[in-house]
Scaffold this motif. Structure first.
Motif, PDB file in Angstrom:
ATOM      1  N   ASN A 223      36.613  62.833  71.564  1.00  0.00           N
ATOM      2  CA  ASN A 223      35.371  63.474  70.847  1.00  0.00           C
ATOM      3  C   ASN A 223      34.352  62.181  70.612  1.00  0.00           C
ATOM      4  O   ASN A 223      33.529  62.333  69.546  1.00  0.00           O
ATOM      5  N   SER A 224      34.228  61.303  71.457  1.00  0.00           N
ATOM      6  CA  SER A 224      33.456  60.058  71.038  1.00  0.00           C
ATOM      7  C   SER A 224      32.508  59.966  71.960  1.00  0.00           C
ATOM      8  O   SER A 224      32.125  60.608  73.086  1.00  0.00           O
ATOM      9  N   PRO A 225      31.107  58.962  71.616  1.00  0.00           N
ATOM     10  CA  PRO A 225      30.089  59.136  72.609  1.00  0.00           C
ATOM     11  C   PRO A 225      30.508  58.712  74.076  1.00  0.00           C
ATOM     12  O   PRO A 225      31.460  57.910  74.049  1.00  0.00           O
ATOM     13  N   CYS A 226      29.664  59.164  74.806  1.00  0.00           N
ATOM     14  CA  CYS A 226      29.988  58.962  76.310  1.00  0.00           C
ATOM     15  C   CYS A 226      29.110  57.717  76.685  1.00  0.00           C
ATOM     16  O   CYS A 226      27.948  58.019  77.001  1.00  0.00           O
ATOM     17  N   TYR A 227      29.708  56.483  77.080  1.00  0.00           N
ATOM     18  CA  TYR A 227      28.898  55.537  77.400  1.00  0.00           C
ATOM     19  C   TYR A 227      28.978  55.273  78.876  1.00  0.00           C
ATOM     20  O   TYR A 227      29.959  55.365  79.558  1.00  0.00           O
ATOM     21  N   ALA A 228      27.799  54.992  79.476  1.00  0.00           N
ATOM     22  CA  ALA A 228      27.567  54.558  81.121  1.00  0.00           C
ATOM     23  C   ALA A 228      28.607  53.688  81.348  1.00  0.00           C
ATOM     24  O   ALA A 228      29.018  52.671  80.501  1.00  0.00           O
ATOM     25  N   GLY A 229      29.462  53.989  82.284  1.00  0.00           N
ATOM     26  CA  GLY A 229      30.513  53.102  82.965  1.00  0.00           C
ATOM     27  C   GLY A 229      31.974  53.500  82.101  1.00  0.00           C
ATOM     28  O   GLY A 229      32.763  52.925  82.805  1.00  0.00           O
ATOM     29  N   ASP A 230      32.048  54.011  81.260  1.00  0.00           N
ATOM     30  CA  ASP A 230      33.447  54.484  80.514  1.00  0.00           C
ATOM     31  C   ASP A 230      34.112  55.369  81.510  1.00  0.00           C
ATOM     32  O   ASP A 230      33.468  56.246  82.263  1.00  0.00           O
ATOM     33  N   ARG A 231      35.312  55.201  81.774  1.00  0.00           N
ATOM     34  CA  ARG A 231      36.189  56.043  82.621  1.00  0.00           C
ATOM     35  C   ARG A 231      36.987  56.591  81.385  1.00  0.00           C
ATOM     36  O   ARG A 231      37.936  55.890  80.745  1.00  0.00           O
ATOM     37  N   ILE A 232      37.519  58.012  81.727  1.00  0.00           N
ATOM     38  CA  ILE A 232      38.266  58.478  80.853  1.00  0.00           C
ATOM     39  C   ILE A 232      39.510  59.445  81.506  1.00  0.00           C
ATOM     40  O   ILE A 232      39.217  59.834  82.588  1.00  0.00           O
ATOM     41  N   TRP A 233      40.604  59.215  81.010  1.00  0.00           N
ATOM     42  CA  TRP A 233      41.824  60.043  81.629  1.00  0.00           C
ATOM     43  C   TRP A 233      41.278  61.638  81.433  1.00  0.00           C
ATOM     44  O   TRP A 233      41.443  61.886  80.358  1.00  0.00           O
ATOM     45  N   ARG A 234      41.414  62.099  82.411  1.00  0.00           N
ATOM     46  CA  ARG A 234      40.920  63.687  82.309  1.00  0.00           C
ATOM     47  C   ARG A 234      42.203  64.536  81.922  1.00  0.00           C
ATOM     48  O   ARG A 234      43.404  64.222  82.073  1.00  0.00           O
ATOM     49  N   GLU A 235      41.822  65.454  80.962  1.00  0.00           N
ATOM     50  CA  GLU A 235      42.871  66.381  80.424  1.00  0.00           C
ATOM     51  C   GLU A 235      43.109  67.245  81.503  1.00  0.00           C
ATOM     52  O   GLU A 235      42.098  68.333  81.790  1.00  0.00           O
ATOM     53  N   HIS A 236      44.213  67.351  81.899  1.00  0.00           N
ATOM     54  CA  HIS A 236      44.933  68.049  83.249  1.00  0.00           C
ATOM     55  C   HIS A 236      46.357  68.473  82.871  1.00  0.00           C
ATOM     56  O   HIS A 236      46.921  67.797  82.472  1.00  0.00           O
ATOM     57  N   MET A 237      46.555  69.811  83.107  1.00  0.00           N
ATOM     58  CA  MET A 237      47.872  70.184  82.749  1.00  0.00           C
ATOM     59  C   MET A 237      49.040  69.189  83.635  1.00  0.00           C
ATOM     60  O   MET A 237      50.011  68.973  83.072  1.00  0.00           O
ATOM     61  N   LEU A 238      48.533  68.703  84.812  1.00  0.00           N
ATOM     62  CA  LEU A 238      49.553  67.852  85.638  1.00  0.00           C
ATOM     63  C   LEU A 238      49.313  66.320  85.543  1.00  0.00           C
ATOM     64  O   LEU A 238      50.165  65.639  85.994  1.00  0.00           O
ATOM     65  N   ASP A 239      48.195  66.259  84.792  1.00  0.00           N
ATOM     66  CA  ASP A 239      47.444  64.748  84.722  1.00  0.00           C
ATOM     67  C   ASP A 239      47.668  63.966  85.927  1.00  0.00           C
ATOM     68  O   ASP A 239      48.067  62.837  86.084  1.00  0.00           O
TER      69      ASP A 239
END
Length: 240
Positions: A223-239
């Motif tokens: 729930n933090s700001p989304c900065y250009a270029g950031d990559r986030i591990w997506r929340e997915h059941m199987l990851d």
């Protein structure tokens, strides 16, 4: 009309890429990968565990911890050499004095030393940049840091000292980890996400300290700001 276009452009620029385990694991070795954690958060640390398990099958893996003060490297070395038990570590590492979250949360990662994963103590206490030290300052870093400060802005006269202190800590973490790494396989640097968001922290410093590729991933949205270029591990059941 122009205002609408400007807002649309800003939103388009601040787009985070959502990635999964397979995307991160496809980075060719040797490489440095900085992982931004919510300190002690179980989902984040579990993702680190999965990633290390996957990549250690074919490559040497080194795991550097901001949570472990760099002057405790000898303790980790003794543990890797089977001269210490896991139960000895919290006191010998003086864990509670340097990190706010319990040692137990990190125990599965520390235990990976038994799987030939190199453990690196890369943390440091918050300190002012030494007068004789030189450290590059990321452009625009103050704006990222001000977002982290939130509703308690710093006095203008302290902003320069704050930026230099944070940049010095970023540099110390990155430099310690890279100096301890042999340059083979993967070096993961696990750091508080505040030192990773916005591409201005540990990974920015690391990219200037090694010839090897440096990437960064935030281990959860947070729930933090989304900065250009950031990559986030997506929340997915199987990851995946």
């Amino acid at each position: 009309m122009w205002w609408t276009l400007l807002m649309a452009t800003a939103l388009a620029q601040n787009t985070c890429e959502k990635v999964g385990l397979s995307t991160i694991a496809d980075v060719p070795a040797p490489a440095v990968i900085v992982l931004g954690e919510r300190p002690g958060a179980w989902p984040d640390l579990l993702r680190v565990e999965k990633l290390v398990h996957k990549l250690r099958r074919d490559e040497q893996v080194s795991l550097a911890f901001q949570a472990v003060n760099r002057d405790k490297q000898s303790v980790l070395d003794q543990f890797e050499d089977a001269k210490l038990r896991q139960t000895d570590l919290p006191s010998l590492l003086d864990w509670a004095a340097h990190w706010t979250m319990p040692f137990d949360h990190y125990q599965p990662l520390i235990a990976m030393a038994e799987l030939d994963v190199q453990l690196i103590a890369a943390g440091s206490d918050v300190e002012l940049r030494p007068a004789d030290a030189r450290v590059p300052l990321p452009p625009g870093y103050i704006h990222i840091l001000m977002d982290a400060v939130g509703e308690n802005p710093l006095p203008v006269q302290t902003e320069s000292t704050f930026v230099q202190t944070m940049a010095w800590r970023d540099y110390s973490i990155a430099n310690t980890a890279i100096q301890q790494w042999n340059g083979e396989g993967y070096l993961f640097i696990l750091a508080d996400r505040l030192h990773v968001e916005g591409n201005k922290g540990v990974q920015w410093q690391a990219a200037r300290l090694t010839e090897h590729p440096v990437q960064a991933v935030l281990l959860a949205d947070g729930n933090s700001p989304c900065y250009a270029g950031d990559r986030i591990w997506r929340e997915h059941m199987l990851d995946r």
